[in-house]
Motif scaffolding. Sequence first.
Motif, mmCIF file in Angstrom:
data_model
loop_
_atom_site.group_PDB
_atom_site.id
_atom_site.type_symbol
_atom_site.label_atom_id
_atom_site.label_comp_id
_atom_site.label_asym_id
_atom_site.label_seq_id
_atom_site.Cartn_x
_atom_site.Cartn_y
_atom_site.Cartn_z
ATOM 1 N N GLY A 1 21.718 -26.071 108.124
ATOM 2 C CA GLY A 1 21.928 -24.828 107.408
ATOM 3 C C GLY A 1 22.612 -23.749 108.216
ATOM 4 N N SER A 2 22.854 -24.001 109.510
ATOM 5 C CA SER A 2 23.488 -22.957 110.294
ATOM 6 C C SER A 2 24.980 -22.914 109.971
ATOM 7 C CB SER A 2 23.267 -23.196 111.785
ATOM 8 O OG SER A 2 23.812 -24.424 112.169
ATOM 9 N N SER A 3 25.517 -21.712 109.894
ATOM 10 C CA SER A 3 26.935 -21.542 109.605
ATOM 11 C C SER A 3 27.324 -20.134 110.026
ATOM 12 C CB SER A 3 27.215 -21.771 108.122
ATOM 13 O OG SER A 3 26.626 -20.743 107.363
ATOM 14 N N HIS A 4 28.493 -19.730 109.609
ATOM 15 C CA HIS A 4 28.996 -18.419 109.974
ATOM 16 C C HIS A 4 28.781 -17.384 108.876
ATOM 17 C CE1 HIS A 4 30.758 -20.060 113.581
ATOM 18 N NE2 HIS A 4 31.293 -21.017 112.859
ATOM 19 N N GLU A 5 27.939 -17.646 107.902
ATOM 20 C CA GLU A 5 27.730 -16.676 106.836
ATOM 21 C C GLU A 5 26.821 -15.548 107.317
ATOM 22 O OE1 GLU A 5 25.924 -18.558 103.441
ATOM 23 O OE2 GLU A 5 24.499 -19.598 104.687
ATOM 24 N N ARG A 6 26.921 -14.409 106.641
ATOM 25 C CA ARG A 6 26.073 -13.257 106.971
ATOM 26 C C ARG A 6 24.609 -13.662 106.901
ATOM 27 N NH1 ARG A 6 28.252 -10.864 102.363
ATOM 28 N NH2 ARG A 6 26.109 -10.421 101.829
ATOM 29 N N ARG B 1 20.652 -17.701 100.243
ATOM 30 C CA ARG B 1 20.967 -19.110 99.958
ATOM 31 C C ARG B 1 19.717 -19.954 100.153
ATOM 32 N NH1 ARG B 1 22.615 -23.979 102.198
ATOM 33 N NH2 ARG B 1 24.348 -24.968 101.124
ATOM 34 N N GLN B 2 19.030 -19.751 101.282
ATOM 35 C CA GLN B 2 17.827 -20.533 101.564
ATOM 36 C C GLN B 2 16.727 -20.235 100.555
ATOM 37 O OE1 GLN B 2 17.828 -23.032 103.940
ATOM 38 N NE2 GLN B 2 16.068 -23.556 102.681
ATOM 39 N N LEU B 3 16.595 -18.982 100.166
ATOM 40 C CA LEU B 3 15.604 -18.593 99.158
ATOM 41 C C LEU B 3 15.864 -19.335 97.843
ATOM 42 C CD1 LEU B 3 13.288 -16.552 98.421
ATOM 43 C CD2 LEU B 3 15.103 -15.020 97.655
ATOM 44 N N LEU B 4 17.120 -19.403 97.443
ATOM 45 C CA LEU B 4 17.486 -20.092 96.199
ATOM 46 C C LEU B 4 17.264 -21.601 96.309
ATOM 47 C CD1 LEU B 4 20.707 -18.062 95.396
ATOM 48 C CD2 LEU B 4 18.566 -18.039 94.088
ATOM 49 N N LEU B 5 17.593 -22.187 97.447
ATOM 50 C CA LEU B 5 17.381 -23.622 97.616
ATOM 51 C C LEU B 5 15.892 -23.959 97.668
ATOM 52 C CD1 LEU B 5 20.236 -24.508 100.130
ATOM 53 C CD2 LEU B 5 20.085 -25.118 97.704
ATOM 54 N N ASP B 6 15.106 -23.117 98.324
ATOM 55 C CA ASP B 6 13.652 -23.334 98.359
ATOM 56 C C ASP B 6 13.060 -23.239 96.950
ATOM 57 O OD1 ASP B 6 13.783 -23.643 101.113
ATOM 58 O OD2 ASP B 6 13.007 -21.631 101.561
ATOM 59 N N ALA B 7 13.511 -22.255 96.179
ATOM 60 C CA ALA B 7 13.029 -22.110 94.802
ATOM 61 C C ALA B 7 13.412 -23.329 93.968
ATOM 62 C CB ALA B 7 13.603 -20.835 94.175
ATOM 63 N N THR B 8 14.634 -23.808 94.152
ATOM 64 C CA THR B 8 15.089 -24.995 93.418
ATOM 65 C C THR B 8 14.253 -26.209 93.778
ATOM 66 O OG1 THR B 8 17.343 -24.101 93.397
ATOM 67 C CG2 THR B 8 17.091 -26.457 92.914
ATOM 68 N N GLU B 9 14.009 -26.410 95.077
ATOM 69 C CA GLU B 9 13.211 -27.552 95.507
ATOM 70 C C GLU B 9 11.793 -27.483 94.932
ATOM 71 O OE1 GLU B 9 11.570 -29.677 99.572
ATOM 72 O OE2 GLU B 9 13.368 -28.436 99.693
ATOM 73 N N GLU B 10 11.197 -26.300 94.938
ATOM 74 C CA GLU B 10 9.854 -26.133 94.359
ATOM 75 C C GLU B 10 9.852 -26.493 92.875
ATOM 76 O OE1 GLU B 10 7.638 -22.497 95.155
ATOM 77 O OE2 GLU B 10 8.801 -22.258 96.998
ATOM 78 N N LEU B 11 10.862 -26.023 92.153
ATOM 79 C CA LEU B 11 10.946 -26.317 90.722
ATOM 80 C C LEU B 11 11.131 -27.814 90.469
ATOM 81 C CD1 LEU B 11 13.077 -23.285 89.540
ATOM 82 C CD2 LEU B 11 10.713 -23.799 88.857
ATOM 83 N N VAL B 12 11.947 -28.469 91.279
ATOM 84 C CA VAL B 12 12.145 -29.907 91.119
ATOM 85 C C VAL B 12 10.825 -30.632 91.345
ATOM 86 C CG1 VAL B 12 13.262 -31.952 92.107
ATOM 87 C CG2 VAL B 12 14.610 -29.897 91.677
ATOM 88 N N LEU C 1 21.398 -28.593 97.331
ATOM 89 C CA LEU C 1 20.048 -29.040 97.665
ATOM 90 C C LEU C 1 20.100 -30.410 98.352
ATOM 91 C CD1 LEU C 1 17.038 -28.347 97.528
ATOM 92 C CD2 LEU C 1 16.982 -29.445 95.286
ATOM 93 N N LEU C 2 20.925 -31.315 97.846
ATOM 94 C CA LEU C 2 21.080 -32.624 98.475
ATOM 95 C C LEU C 2 21.679 -32.500 99.863
ATOM 96 C CD1 LEU C 2 22.345 -34.838 95.532
ATOM 97 C CD2 LEU C 2 20.114 -34.921 96.654
ATOM 98 N N ASP C 3 22.671 -31.624 100.006
ATOM 99 C CA ASP C 3 23.305 -31.421 101.301
ATOM 100 C C ASP C 3 22.283 -30.923 102.323
ATOM 101 O OD1 ASP C 3 25.656 -31.231 103.073
ATOM 102 O OD2 ASP C 3 25.270 -29.072 102.951
ATOM 103 N N GLN C 4 21.440 -29.997 101.916
ATOM 104 C CA GLN C 4 20.414 -29.477 102.823
ATOM 105 C C GLN C 4 19.458 -30.598 103.244
ATOM 106 O OE1 GLN C 4 18.051 -25.593 102.543
ATOM 107 N NE2 GLN C 4 16.738 -27.061 101.488
ATOM 108 N N GLN D 1 21.195 -32.907 105.698
ATOM 109 C CA GLN D 1 21.333 -32.286 107.011
ATOM 110 C C GLN D 1 20.016 -32.291 107.783
ATOM 111 O OE1 GLN D 1 23.317 -28.480 107.168
ATOM 112 N NE2 GLN D 1 24.810 -29.109 105.630
ATOM 113 N N LYS D 2 18.918 -32.036 107.103
ATOM 114 C CA LYS D 2 17.607 -32.056 107.770
ATOM 115 C C LYS D 2 17.297 -33.452 108.305
ATOM 116 C CE LYS D 2 15.250 -28.361 105.233
ATOM 117 N NZ LYS D 2 14.181 -28.084 104.250
ATOM 118 N N LEU D 3 17.549 -34.470 107.494
ATOM 119 C CA LEU D 3 17.280 -35.834 107.936
ATOM 120 C C LEU D 3 18.213 -36.213 109.090
ATOM 121 C CD1 LEU D 3 15.709 -38.480 107.666
ATOM 122 C CD2 LEU D 3 17.369 -39.178 105.920
#
Length: 192
Positions: free
Chosen positions: A3-8, A15-26, A64-67, A70-72
């Motif tokens: 998840g590291s990149s050059h974004e603010r 972005r992480q908040l949205l992905l975490d929310a998506t994962e919880e919903l799934v 979400l799949l990309d995250q 990357q973790k794995l």
Amino acid sequence: MPGSSHERSDAARNRQLLLDATEELVRECGADAVTMDAVAKKAGVGKGTVFRRFGNRAGLMLALLDQSDQKLQWAYMFGPPPLGPGAPGLDRLIAFGRARLELVEVEGDVRKNADLGGQYSGPPYNIAKTHVSLLLRQAGAPGDIGLLADTLLASLDAGLVLHQIRARGYTPEQIGDHWERLVRQVTATPAQ
């Protein structure tokens, strides 16, 4: 780290908040029931923020799949053994399969909902195949390593594993034990 990149920093946090929310919903209701509205509500942001960030539902699912990928990847490249470096190839290969199986709860439904054209030619699959091929060589597996890696990865396909769990009644532990037996069989050297 994943998840590291050059974004603010605030953009990365959102972005992480949205992905975490998506994962919880799934996990709670399955990927089929996840909507952009539900993600926005769960994350406490406006629906427009979700659309601006990911474009559409498929973009959100792909992120979400990309995250997850990357973790794995980080875990098997830099994490502790037996998944990470420092363990024999056979032990690492067994740990890799079990780690992939742990991701099925989220990934299986998400993969069905994301546009995955070219799934076997894209970077996530090829990185996993390269890793499995390396471990097969380290474990001394006989035969065509590339074909063997494809065959092993097919047994970890999220759609297949979800079918085995939901329709066939297998537990993730049974599937993990089967993975280990399969790996031990394909890496055994033939009797002379």
